[in-house]
Design an enzyme around this catalytic site. Structure first.
Site, PDB file in Angstrom:
ATOM      1  CG  HIS A 172      11.711   7.393   6.049  1.00  0.00           C
ATOM      2  ND1 HIS A 172      11.685   8.588   5.379  1.00  0.00           N
ATOM      3  CD2 HIS A 172      12.974   6.918   5.927  1.00  0.00           C
ATOM      4  CE1 HIS A 172      12.898   8.826   4.878  1.00  0.00           C
ATOM      5  NE2 HIS A 172      13.684   7.823   5.193  1.00  0.00           N
ATOM      6  CB  CYS A 182      -9.727  -4.307  -0.533  1.00  0.00           C
ATOM      7  SG  CYS A 182      -9.446  -2.539  -0.310  1.00  0.00           S
TER       8      CYS A 182
END
Length: 151
Positions: free
Chosen positions: A99, A66
């Protein structure tokens, strides 16, 4: 690998660029809209659509765009099982995968430029090619899933 991709009108140009780039690089792309820069699709419905495809296993990963990347990443993250990460460069893309096992990549589409498109390609490539480290990081991902279950 199947990639669900979606954007609002503000992210359309970058989404269209990335969809073509992904297909050229051998990815199967499911474009969930918006269909052009004039269509006033909002980031909530596009983020939910991409998140839904990934959460339901219809796509391996998702990419959302966006204007800022913020609204559509928030929308995607409302879908249970989604870990959408708004990233701006290959390094943060890699860390979002290693992670946090991010399964949706969120990008900012404004302002669209050749430089932004090239950075998005490098960022998407790094994100798509990076595996989750697991191990101690799996505990964090499980904690995120536990939050969803409690809601």
């Amino acid at each position: 690998m199947k990639i669900a991709i979606g954007s609002d009108h503000a992210g359309y140009e970058l989404k269209a660029h990335l969809a073509a780039w992904l297909e050229k690089n051998g990815y199967e792309v499911h474009d969930l809209g918006t269909g052009d820069a004039e269509a006033r699709a909002g980031s909530p419905e596009c983020g939910e659509a991409v998140g839904g495809e990934v959460a339901e296993g219809k796509a391996d990963k998702g990419i959302v765009v966006c204007g800022s990347g913020i609204g559509i990443s928030i929308a995607a993250n409302k879908v249970n099982g989604i870990r959408a990460a708004l990233v701006h460069d290959p390094e943060s893309a890699i860390m979002s995968r290693r992670h946090n096992d991010a399964n949706v990549l969120a990008l900012s589409g404004r302002p669209f430029s050749r430089e932004k498109a090239e950075n998005a390609e490098k960022t998407a490539k790094a994100w798509l090619e990076t595996a989750f480290d697991g191990g101690r990081h799996a505990v964090r991902v499980q904690m995120l899933s536990d939050i969803e279950k409690r809601q």
